[in-house]
Design a protein around this motif. Structure first.
Motif, PDB file in Angstrom:
ATOM      1  N   SER A   1       8.330 -10.475   0.695  1.00  0.00           N
ATOM      2  CA  SER A   1       8.283 -11.893   1.015  1.00  0.00           C
ATOM      3  C   SER A   1       8.462 -12.710  -0.260  1.00  0.00           C
ATOM      4  N   SER A   2       9.285 -13.730  -0.181  1.00  0.00           N
ATOM      5  CA  SER A   2       9.517 -14.646  -1.307  1.00  0.00           C
ATOM      6  C   SER A   2       9.889 -13.908  -2.587  1.00  0.00           C
ATOM      7  N   GLY A   3      10.671 -12.845  -2.454  1.00  0.00           N
ATOM      8  CA  GLY A   3      11.145 -12.107  -3.614  1.00  0.00           C
ATOM      9  C   GLY A   3      10.160 -11.137  -4.218  1.00  0.00           C
ATOM     10  N   VAL A   4       9.015 -10.935  -3.566  1.00  0.00           N
ATOM     11  CA  VAL A   4       8.001 -10.016  -4.073  1.00  0.00           C
ATOM     12  C   VAL A   4       7.812  -8.881  -3.070  1.00  0.00           C
ATOM     13  N   LEU A   5       7.975  -7.647  -3.550  1.00  0.00           N
ATOM     14  CA  LEU A   5       7.769  -6.466  -2.725  1.00  0.00           C
ATOM     15  C   LEU A   5       6.408  -5.878  -3.071  1.00  0.00           C
ATOM     16  N   THR A   6       5.551  -5.788  -2.070  1.00  0.00           N
ATOM     17  CA  THR A   6       4.231  -5.189  -2.253  1.00  0.00           C
ATOM     18  C   THR A   6       4.167  -3.934  -1.394  1.00  0.00           C
ATOM     19  N   LEU A   7       3.845  -2.814  -2.040  1.00  0.00           N
ATOM     20  CA  LEU A   7       3.768  -1.539  -1.346  1.00  0.00           C
ATOM     21  C   LEU A   7       2.392  -0.937  -1.566  1.00  0.00           C
ATOM     22  N   THR A   8       1.662  -0.764  -0.476  1.00  0.00           N
ATOM     23  CA  THR A   8       0.374  -0.083  -0.533  1.00  0.00           C
ATOM     24  C   THR A   8       0.631   1.358  -0.118  1.00  0.00           C
ATOM     25  N   PHE A   9       0.311   2.268  -1.030  1.00  0.00           N
ATOM     26  CA  PHE A   9       0.672   3.667  -0.862  1.00  0.00           C
ATOM     27  C   PHE A   9      -0.546   4.548  -1.148  1.00  0.00           C
TER      28      PHE A   9
ATOM     29  N   ASP B   1      -0.469   4.949   7.019  1.00  0.00           N
ATOM     30  CA  ASP B   1      -1.221   4.483   5.853  1.00  0.00           C
ATOM     31  C   ASP B   1      -0.365   3.706   4.842  1.00  0.00           C
ATOM     32  N   VAL B   2       0.945   3.710   4.996  1.00  0.00           N
ATOM     33  CA  VAL B   2       1.838   3.001   4.080  1.00  0.00           C
ATOM     34  C   VAL B   2       2.089   1.596   4.607  1.00  0.00           C
ATOM     35  N   ASP B   3       1.968   0.597   3.706  1.00  0.00           N
ATOM     36  CA  ASP B   3       2.236  -0.787   4.078  1.00  0.00           C
ATOM     37  C   ASP B   3       3.234  -1.370   3.088  1.00  0.00           C
TER      38      ASP B   3
ATOM     39  N   ILE C   1      14.380   1.737   2.826  1.00  0.00           N
ATOM     40  CA  ILE C   1      13.801   3.085   2.758  1.00  0.00           C
ATOM     41  C   ILE C   1      12.288   3.032   2.960  1.00  0.00           C
ATOM     42  N   LEU C   2      11.638   2.059   2.328  1.00  0.00           N
ATOM     43  CA  LEU C   2      10.185   1.946   2.450  1.00  0.00           C
ATOM     44  C   LEU C   2       9.766   1.566   3.870  1.00  0.00           C
ATOM     45  N   GLU C   3      10.559   0.743   4.533  1.00  0.00           N
ATOM     46  CA  GLU C   3      10.240   0.388   5.925  1.00  0.00           C
ATOM     47  C   GLU C   3      10.364   1.604   6.834  1.00  0.00           C
ATOM     48  N   GLU C   4      11.357   2.466   6.561  1.00  0.00           N
ATOM     49  CA  GLU C   4      11.473   3.713   7.328  1.00  0.00           C
ATOM     50  C   GLU C   4      10.242   4.586   7.091  1.00  0.00           C
ATOM     51  N   MET C   5       9.811   4.648   5.834  1.00  0.00           N
ATOM     52  CA  MET C   5       8.627   5.430   5.496  1.00  0.00           C
ATOM     53  C   MET C   5       7.391   4.857   6.182  1.00  0.00           C
TER      54      MET C   5
END
Length: 157
Positions: free
Chosen positions: A48-56, A42-44, A32-36
């Protein structure tokens, strides 16, 4: 923040069940976040390696990761701070008597004695035990990300 009145007792998951449920939830969230991310420059979103980082922007950066030793999902939010979510079975808001006949948890055990009404089934949620709020609820409230309960429960029902 979508607090639950259901018993907040974490499920007794074995490590394989935990990984299946956590991975399923996170994989659906990442999709869902990749679609967004494709729709908003501006969304990143990086997983990776079990860690989800979302810059919003303008909110800030969220970090979500699995904690296998505790069988939890941890989230750090720029709005609500750090939270640790346990997998809890809660009564499904829309249950039918037919569905309740096969009401089992992720471990395959029937769920009785939880104060369920006739015809109610159980659904798994990642719940913050201190206040009963759900990870799904926080993502909806803070980010506007809506996860379909049937799509992301990992087949726990």
């Amino acid at each position: 923040m979508h607090a639950s009145s259901a018993p907040s007792i974490p499920e007794s998951l074995d490590i394989d069940q935990y990984h299946r449920l956590a991975d399923h939830f996170i994989d659906n969230l990442v999709a869902i976040l990749e679609e967004m991310q494709e729709k908003r420059d501006d969304v990143d979103c990086e997983y990776s390696s079990g860690v989800l980082t979302l810059t919003f922007p303008p909110t800030g950066t969220y970090v979500l990761n699995k904690q296998p030793p505790n069988k939890q999902i941890w989230l750090s939010s720029p709005i609500s701070g750090p939270k640790r979510y346990d997998y809890v079975l809660t009564p499904s808001p829309s249950s039918s008597p037919e569905a309740a006949e096969d009401s089992t948890g992720g471990d395959g055990a029937a769920r009785s004695g939880l104060g369920l009404e006739d015809g109610q089934e159980m659904r798994g949620e990642w719940v913050y035990l201190r206040d009963g709020s759900t990870l799904r609820g926080l993502l909806t409230e803070e980010l506007g990300v809506v996860l379909d309960a049937d799509r992301d429960d990992g087949g726990a029902n």
